[in-house]
Design a protein around this motif. Structure first.
Motif, PDB file in Angstrom:
ATOM      1  N   LYS A  19      15.850  -7.775  -0.317  1.00 27.04           N
ATOM      2  CA  LYS A  19      14.541  -7.405  -0.867  1.00 27.04           C
ATOM      3  C   LYS A  19      14.590  -6.011  -1.470  1.00 27.04           C
ATOM      4  O   LYS A  19      15.428  -5.190  -1.118  1.00 27.04           O
ATOM      5  N   ASP A  20      13.649  -5.742  -2.360  1.00 28.54           N
ATOM      6  CA  ASP A  20      13.526  -4.442  -2.999  1.00 28.54           C
ATOM      7  C   ASP A  20      13.122  -3.402  -1.960  1.00 28.54           C
ATOM      8  O   ASP A  20      12.092  -3.541  -1.296  1.00 28.54           O
ATOM      9  N   LEU A  21      13.937  -2.363  -1.806  1.00 32.76           N
ATOM     10  CA  LEU A  21      13.669  -1.368  -0.774  1.00 32.76           C
ATOM     11  C   LEU A  21      12.451  -0.499  -1.082  1.00 32.76           C
ATOM     12  O   LEU A  21      11.781  -0.039  -0.163  1.00 32.76           O
ATOM     13  N   LYS A  22      12.157  -0.294  -2.365  1.00 25.31           N
ATOM     14  CA  LYS A  22      10.946   0.464  -2.693  1.00 25.31           C
ATOM     15  C   LYS A  22       9.709  -0.296  -2.252  1.00 25.31           C
ATOM     16  O   LYS A  22       8.775   0.279  -1.705  1.00 25.31           O
ATOM     17  N   ALA A  23       9.720  -1.600  -2.488  1.00 19.46           N
ATOM     18  CA  ALA A  23       8.593  -2.428  -2.065  1.00 19.46           C
ATOM     19  C   ALA A  23       8.520  -2.476  -0.546  1.00 19.46           C
ATOM     20  O   ALA A  23       7.428  -2.399   0.033  1.00 19.46           O
ATOM     21  N   ALA A  24       9.668  -2.579   0.115  1.00 15.45           N
ATOM     22  CA  ALA A  24       9.704  -2.600   1.580  1.00 15.45           C
ATOM     23  C   ALA A  24       9.166  -1.298   2.146  1.00 15.45           C
ATOM     24  O   ALA A  24       8.395  -1.294   3.107  1.00 15.45           O
ATOM     25  N   ARG A  25       9.566  -0.193   1.539  1.00 12.38           N
ATOM     26  CA  ARG A  25       9.097   1.114   2.001  1.00 12.38           C
ATOM     27  C   ARG A  25       7.581   1.223   1.865  1.00 12.38           C
ATOM     28  O   ARG A  25       6.903   1.728   2.751  1.00 12.38           O
ATOM     29  N   LYS A  26       7.048   0.698   0.771  1.00 12.90           N
ATOM     30  CA  LYS A  26       5.606   0.736   0.552  1.00 12.90           C
ATOM     31  C   LYS A  26       4.880  -0.098   1.596  1.00 12.90           C
ATOM     32  O   LYS A  26       3.876   0.342   2.165  1.00 12.90           O
ATOM     33  N   VAL A  27       5.399  -1.289   1.889  1.00 15.04           N
ATOM     34  CA  VAL A  27       4.783  -2.165   2.881  1.00 15.04           C
ATOM     35  C   VAL A  27       4.826  -1.511   4.260  1.00 15.04           C
ATOM     36  O   VAL A  27       3.834  -1.526   5.001  1.00 15.04           O
ATOM     37  N   ILE A  28       5.973  -0.923   4.613  1.00 18.06           N
ATOM     38  CA  ILE A  28       6.112  -0.284   5.917  1.00 18.06           C
ATOM     39  C   ILE A  28       5.186   0.927   6.022  1.00 18.06           C
ATOM     40  O   ILE A  28       4.525   1.133   7.047  1.00 18.06           O
ATOM     41  N   THR A  29       5.115   1.724   4.961  1.00 17.07           N
ATOM     42  CA  THR A  29       4.240   2.898   4.954  1.00 17.07           C
ATOM     43  C   THR A  29       2.782   2.489   5.135  1.00 17.07           C
ATOM     44  O   THR A  29       2.055   3.072   5.944  1.00 17.07           O
ATOM     45  N   GLU A  30       2.355   1.471   4.400  1.00 14.12           N
ATOM     46  CA  GLU A  30       0.970   1.008   4.522  1.00 14.12           C
ATOM     47  C   GLU A  30       0.703   0.421   5.904  1.00 14.12           C
ATOM     48  O   GLU A  30      -0.369   0.611   6.474  1.00 14.12           O
ATOM     49  N   GLY A  31       1.700  -0.271   6.458  1.00 11.04           N
ATOM     50  CA  GLY A  31       1.559  -0.810   7.805  1.00 11.04           C
ATOM     51  C   GLY A  31       1.403   0.289   8.841  1.00 11.04           C
ATOM     52  O   GLY A  31       0.600   0.173   9.772  1.00 11.04           O
ATOM     53  N   LEU A  32       2.172   1.371   8.686  1.00 15.70           N
ATOM     54  CA  LEU A  32       2.055   2.508   9.596  1.00 15.70           C
ATOM     55  C   LEU A  32       0.675   3.145   9.500  1.00 15.70           C
ATOM     56  O   LEU A  32       0.081   3.519  10.513  1.00 15.70           O
ATOM     57  N   MET A  33       0.169   3.260   8.271  1.00 13.98           N
ATOM     58  CA  MET A  33      -1.150   3.861   8.086  1.00 13.98           C
ATOM     59  C   MET A  33      -2.223   3.041   8.802  1.00 13.98           C
ATOM     60  O   MET A  33      -3.123   3.611   9.432  1.00 13.98           O
ATOM     61  N   GLN A  34      -2.111   1.718   8.731  1.00 14.39           N
ATOM     62  CA  GLN A  34      -3.111   0.859   9.366  1.00 14.39           C
ATOM     63  C   GLN A  34      -2.918   0.788  10.877  1.00 14.39           C
ATOM     64  O   GLN A  34      -3.877   0.887  11.632  1.00 14.39           O
ATOM     65  N   THR A  35      -1.668   0.633  11.317  1.00 19.53           N
ATOM     66  CA  THR A  35      -1.389   0.422  12.734  1.00 19.53           C
ATOM     67  C   THR A  35      -1.514   1.695  13.547  1.00 19.53           C
ATOM     68  O   THR A  35      -2.156   1.712  14.604  1.00 19.53           O
ATOM     69  N   VAL A  36      -0.888   2.763  13.053  1.00 18.17           N
ATOM     70  CA  VAL A  36      -0.856   4.022  13.796  1.00 18.17           C
ATOM     71  C   VAL A  36      -2.051   4.895  13.445  1.00 18.17           C
ATOM     72  O   VAL A  36      -2.452   5.749  14.227  1.00 18.17           O
ATOM     73  N   GLY A  37      -2.601   4.676  12.258  1.00 16.78           N
ATOM     74  CA  GLY A  37      -3.747   5.466  11.828  1.00 16.78           C
ATOM     75  C   GLY A  37      -3.367   6.846  11.300  1.00 16.78           C
ATOM     76  O   GLY A  37      -4.121   7.798  11.460  1.00 16.78           O
ATOM     77  N   CYS A  38      -2.199   6.937  10.685  1.00 22.77           N
ATOM     78  CA  CYS A  38      -1.746   8.226  10.159  1.00 22.77           C
ATOM     79  C   CYS A  38      -1.981   8.298   8.651  1.00 22.77           C
ATOM     80  O   CYS A  38      -2.292   7.299   8.011  1.00 22.77           O
ATOM     81  N   ARG A  39      -1.840   9.500   8.120  1.00 24.69           N
ATOM     82  CA  ARG A  39      -1.974   9.717   6.678  1.00 24.69           C
ATOM     83  C   ARG A  39      -0.731   9.177   5.959  1.00 24.69           C
ATOM     84  O   ARG A  39       0.320   8.997   6.572  1.00 24.69           O
ATOM     85  N   ARG A  40      -0.864   8.939   4.674  1.00 25.56           N
ATOM     86  CA  ARG A  40       0.251   8.433   3.873  1.00 25.56           C
ATOM     87  C   ARG A  40       1.457   9.381   3.937  1.00 25.56           C
ATOM     88  O   ARG A  40       2.592   8.945   4.046  1.00 25.56           O
ATOM     89  N   GLU A  41       1.197  10.690   3.878  1.00 28.84           N
ATOM     90  CA  GLU A  41       2.291  11.666   3.907  1.00 28.84           C
ATOM     91  C   GLU A  41       3.051  11.587   5.223  1.00 28.84           C
ATOM     92  O   GLU A  41       4.279  11.649   5.259  1.00 28.84           O
ATOM     93  N   GLN A  42       2.314  11.446   6.314  1.00 29.04           N
ATOM     94  CA  GLN A  42       2.949  11.356   7.623  1.00 29.04           C
ATOM     95  C   GLN A  42       3.749  10.058   7.742  1.00 29.04           C
ATOM     96  O   GLN A  42       4.873  10.058   8.242  1.00 29.04           O
TER      97      GLN A  42
END
Length: 87
Positions: A19-42
């Motif tokens: 899979k495309d790693l840029k897309a994977a990184r985006k999905v993981i980042t968004e998942g962290l924001m929703q699950t952990v409740g952190c900012r995009r930068e974090q």
């Protein structure tokens, strides 16, 4: 650190699946924001720190120097940059 290992595992799984790693990184980042409740930068810093763990396991050394790693850890944990003028 356990969270970074989990993130690293997810990144490696995406890579192994071709899979495309840029897309994977985006999905993981968004998942962290929703699950952990952190900012995009974090969330992005958590992914970067996870990639450092992958690098150290693959090559036996970190890609970044100790100062860069320290700043990345601060950002990933939500502590932000320290004000060096207080020294």
């Amino acid at each position: 650190m356990d969270l970074c290992r989990e993130i690293g595992g997810a990144l490696l799984s995406h890579h192994a699946a071709g899979k495309d790693l840029k897309a994977a990184r985006k999905v993981i980042t968004e998942g962290l924001m929703q699950t952990v409740g952190c900012r995009r930068e974090q969330a992005s810093c958590l992914v970067e720190l996870s990639m450092e763990l992958i690098h150290v396991n693959a090559y036996g050394r970190y890609k970044r120097n100790p100062l860069e790693l320290s700043l990345l850890i601060q950002d990933a944990t939500g502590q932000g940059q320290m004000d060096v003028s207080k020294n």
